[in-house]
Design a protein around this motif. Sequence first.
Motif, short mmCIF file in Angstrom:
data_model
loop_
_atom_site.label_atom_id
_atom_site.label_comp_id
_atom_site.label_asym_id
_atom_site.label_seq_id
_atom_site.Cartn_x
_atom_site.Cartn_y
_atom_site.Cartn_z
N LEU A 887 -29.43 -51.53 25.58
CA LEU A 887 -30.33 -50.66 24.73
C LEU A 887 -29.31 -49.27 24.35
O LEU A 887 -29.55 -48.83 23.42
N MET A 888 -28.63 -49.05 25.62
CA MET A 888 -28.03 -47.81 25.19
C MET A 888 -26.81 -47.82 24.24
O MET A 888 -26.62 -46.69 23.47
N ALA A 999 -20.15 -51.30 30.99
CA ALA A 999 -20.04 -50.28 29.76
C ALA A 999 -19.03 -50.88 28.77
O ALA A 999 -19.23 -50.68 27.68
N ASN A 1000 -17.96 -51.18 29.26
CA ASN A 1000 -16.76 -51.80 28.54
C ASN A 1000 -17.38 -53.10 27.76
O ASN A 1000 -16.97 -53.31 26.59
N PHE A 1001 -18.09 -53.84 28.11
CA PHE A 1001 -18.56 -55.31 27.84
C PHE A 1001 -19.61 -54.90 26.59
O PHE A 1001 -19.14 -55.28 25.50
N VAL A 1002 -20.35 -53.96 26.75
CA VAL A 1002 -21.45 -53.64 25.50
C VAL A 1002 -20.75 -52.79 24.58
O VAL A 1002 -21.20 -53.06 23.50
N GLY A 1003 -19.67 -51.99 24.87
CA GLY A 1003 -19.32 -51.37 23.84
C GLY A 1003 -18.33 -52.44 23.03
O GLY A 1003 -18.37 -52.06 21.89
N LEU A 1004 -17.71 -53.17 23.71
CA LEU A 1004 -16.78 -54.16 22.92
C LEU A 1004 -17.90 -55.21 22.12
O LEU A 1004 -17.66 -55.22 20.91
#
Length: 1430
Positions: A887-888, A999-1004
């Motif tokens: 969600l972030m 953080a990297n996974f959801v960013g990607l």
Amino acid sequence: MTLTRTNSTLPYMDANLERLGDLYPSLGLFGFIGICLMSITRRSGTCNTRKSYIEKSVLYVIPALGACLSCVDLVVLVRTKPRRDFTLCFVPLSRFAMWVNLNIDSTLQLAVMLSSKFSCACCVFTSRILCFWWIFRFLTEAFHLNVIFTLQTLEICMIMLDIAFGISINVLRIKQTPPKNSSLEDPLIEEADDQRNIEKASSCWDLFTFGYIGLVMKHGSMKQLEFEDLLPLPLDMDPSTCCDNLLRSWQLQESNNFSNPSLFWSISGVYGWPYFRLGLLKVFNDCIGFAGPLLLNRLIKYLEKGSGNSIGYTLAISLGLTSIFKSFLDTQYTFRLSKLKLKLRSSIMSVIYRKCLWVNTASRSGFSEGEIQTFMSVDADRIVNLCNSLHDMWSLPLQIGIALYLLYTQVKFAFLSGLAITILLIPVNKWISVLIASATEKMMKLKDERIRKTGELLTNIRTLKMYGWDNWFADWLKETRATEVTHLATRKYLDAWCVFFWATTPTLFSLCTFGLFALMGHQLDAATVFTCLALFNSLISPLNSFPWVINGLIDAFISTRRVGKFLRCLEHNKDSSTDTGLISEDLAVFVEDASCTWSSNVEEEHNLTIKHVNLRVPKGSFVAVIGEVGSGKTSLLNSLLGEMQCVHGSILLNGSVAYVPQVPWILSGTVRENILFGKTFDSKRYLDTLSACALDVDISLMVGGDMAFIGDKGVNLSGGQRARLALARAVYHGTDMCFLDDVLSAVDSQVGSCILQRALLGPLLNKKTRIMCTHSVQAISCADMVVVMDKGEVKWSGTVTDMPKSIFPSMSSSNEFDMSSSKHLTNKRKESLTIKKDDVDEVSSEAADTVKVEERKEGRVEVAVYRNYAVFSGWFITIVILVSAVLMQASRNGNDLWLSYWVDKTGRGATQYSTSFYLMVLCIFCFVNSILTLVRAFSFAYGGLKAAVRVHSALICRLINAPIQFFDQTPSGRILNRFSSDLYTIDDSLPFILNILLANFVGLLGIVLVLSYVQVLFLLLLLPFWYIYSKLQFFYRSTSRELRRLDSVSRSPIYASFTETLDGSATIRAFNSEEHFVARFIEHLTLYQRTSYSEIIASLWLSLRLQLLGAMIVLFVAVMAVIGSRGSFPISFGTPGLVGLALSYAAPLVSLLGSFLTSFTETEKEMVSVERVLQYMDVPQEEVSGQQSLRGKWPVQGLVEFHNVTMRYISTLPPALNHTHFFYNPRRHAGRTGAGKSSILNALLRLNPVCSGEIMVDGVNINHLPVRELRTRLAVVPQSPFLFQGSLRENLDPLGMSEDWRIWEVLEKCKVKVEVETAGGLDSNVKDSFSVGQRQLLCLARALLNSSKILCLDECTANIDVHTASLLHNAISSECKGVTVITIAHRISTVLDLDSILVLDRGSLVEQGNPQLLLQDDDSAFSSFVRASK
């Protein structure tokens, strides 16, 4: 060349960048002059290398094409602008001259070198100077791109030709570089094995791109890697060289600043200049990183204008090339920094190890063993992290400053609103950092305490299980862990606040900046918004990293101070104590008015252990040091060795020394390694030594003979074998003096007589000076000189015949059998005693090959490991973390999509809402993002803490219930590694890297979704991209897992060796074997360094290829955006706002891809720690519960029965007890002697399981009882006295079952009341204030407090004098009336007055009966044993 300024349209940033173009004409002139000079000066250059067609096209075709194009450009310029200033013609003119010159050189080369005055074109073009000039020219042209919007296609082609030629000749230079150029390649050439030959054959291009790791990775993907498969270490990374360099720098610091030398400045002296050079590379790398946003700004402006020229393609290609160039810079910087970190790590670890060897016991008294172990396991890594943190401290503000300046060029002073938020957060973060530093320091102290207690637990686990205290000790350890976790929680939650503040800063920054910019009346356009977004993205990394950098610096400086304090300890100067010039040649030892203490900084009289001692020992004499328990015998030997602090007087030795401590120190290794101790092998002396120490028969019974492996602390040897092995070490070395501390107490009288005759008085030592602390009457009567100690003073010294009986009354009151033995031995000192095979202690039933090789998993980390970690954290908190992270990211992507929508509406002038409405929606996205960031940060902190607590609790519970066989087969250093390094990873590193991974996974995921939404064709690229990506990560991950497991396996010997060395440092110093053990440690460290080095190279191999793959994606997105803007493609790529958003998202994809896989791989590596901990949660468990519970006071009678009991220590070994059948009558003493002395106690206390038969106590089968309850109902005095660090009351009565008056009463009966009162009473802290004999008496007092009907004594009087032993036996007889006392003893006088004796041979009962009756029977086994001891 046409240069047209458009000052009305170009922003302020363009005007600044345009000024860089003024340098451009001078570059062409410099190139022309440089080529001419290189062609003339290199007259003797020849080129014998055959060139490929590609190389020939670079050297001949491109210069010709460049000359033609520059000629056309010059002609067009002259014809179209004939009256312009000459300076405008200077650029094409100089370029034309340069290309013509290159063409002339190439033509001459083609003419077969008609003129010898010119060297070949290849040698000229690939010279160092011109290669560097081409790179600089390329960078200048990249900065010059702001003026190419008005250039013609011909000019663009010229620039691209320059770039292509510059890159090509640099590639040619790399390929032509000789093999041996750098320290990196030195070991690859000098070694001769297959792997080194492969690396030697590899080109410099492979070295530059880390291609030489390919063979290792190929092996790793196909099979389990072994240490032989690893890369060799470069010469400059050799641990011994690194240690010497840091040691010299530290010694220089000590000489310049004796009172307070600094470890930080010592490190700076060795690695400061290379580190500074890396800083220059980092500056350049950081600046290149901002070329991406600048090119993005130009490209979006081009897309907004919708121009039909080809400038867009140039910008798109330049964007990709910039990403490629930065990829190489990033990996090279990381590689060289990692090498520096490995050098620093090996320096720190080896210097700490060396210090432990050279610092005596007194100087080391200010540091606990756990604290010193923490220096090696934790503090060394924290100091190494200083390399990252120091550069980041200035680099991150620099990156932030440049980003803010570029923001100013885009949105003017509107960026100050965002800057204000950043400035306001600085004092907040500083305050949080102070709190984190305080919590970290407290946590480290408690960590030291926990590791010390864990070491105590592992060292004395057998004794703790005998007492049934293992569960209580584990709870005591958990209390320390709970306090440590309290400070860890403080640190984690403060870290969570740091993460929240710095993670939400970019979002707040964009909100405030764009809001203020819009409220100031400016109109937002796509170029401004998405250039700012790209700059905001470049701010995320430094802003998020800054709190970790601060924490890392704090941790590093704390660790630097801690280690520096330890390194400041004074080293023992052997030259001052061993001096042949200050004492007579006839004397071996000269002591004059010496007073010594065990403390390094206390000199008060009442703290002195040795007081005003005067002693002269002639060379070649045999000296017996005697005295009651606690009289200072061991302290006297340690003062002679220099282990104590001499505060008054002088102590001088004449010659080399060998030392056998009271508790023998056995090295993990073979029997031969323990005896040789670094000395060369002499077969004759070696065999003579084995015979003299009665070890020849023992070794012949061992599997593998003298090459049999001995486990940690000699766990697979009996007590007598350990003592004789330590004695053999001293005998073999043939030193001038031998200091022996009660070596005969662990063997029976027969073997003791043999050792005395063959070893101490035999030909190997009869001409040496021998000083022995002893209670043996046989040894005393054979001594040339007797020294009587009393309360730290020499009460009397002289010959045996002159010794008054009042001084040592035990000589006259000793048992007649001991006296007869000594008289017999005195009269026949030169007779050769023989020992039959059955009379020697058998090899311990734990066998020679019991130490298992450390296991390591194969393949990938199993999903079960991740699932177990999630269970430790809690499934609910795991789900909360995942949902909040998704969600972030969604709120952040929504924020950016809303911005693109706002830009599109205002750009078309079709907006339906006011600016305040857009800002309101933006505020909502920002608020939601902040809340979700806070939830994620605190959820991770809470989940990580919960997992850390549960993992430690589960691990300690499983280990505490493991059978004693597990601890015999597993070195304590290996287990301690789980509790130190692996648990520290689970506490700190693993949650951190998991947070980054998520953080990297959801960013990607967000980037992929946005790019797919904006550009449909990206979906076509997604499938092949994912295929290549998965293949790369599979190829890498399989190798990285193996490397991390090898890393863990190679780390364990370092800690095991370090722990072992701490225990035996006094022995090592006495034998003067420090250099041998440093070399041994360096071997372990070299293997560890090779593993880490290969791991780093493999990581960089992956990182470079991933970044290049990401650059291709950026290039694809940029080119497709240009194609879409020209309207020549049937599929629409969305509005300018969405296209700008896609480009701004594609730019950070390069770093995010590498960061994702790196974090994923690092997570898998860190998960190896969880995997290793889970291995020890699967160890076999004791049967703790029982079928029958005990009520009341049991046992009541003390009747012990063995019914056909068979017991094996290992299934493959002969039985230790073989159908043994006997019983002990209640209220009678029982003793036994013979081989396998401890098997009865092990079976009775259920330390080892019984194969068949049953053991009954008061008619109850002990196998049906709860094991801990059984052990607490029996009283035991172990052979090795055990006192843990704590109050004396806790040591005697940890469960608080006895009143103080009862404790004092028992202490008085055990003859240690006075010593306890002197030490400070029951509340005094037990450290090293009690001798071994006093510790044994305290263990006896502990057993008497138990008031059990069964008392087991395992050589409880071995380390005390004969007179005290006699008094103790009388006390036991009076105190233990009606108690069954099972005694294991070596002294014949100890067992003669017992009621019954058992004689066993290889686990079988030979005879049982009253010792007096058996003695009268000449055919009895006991009678023959007594006769053999005379």
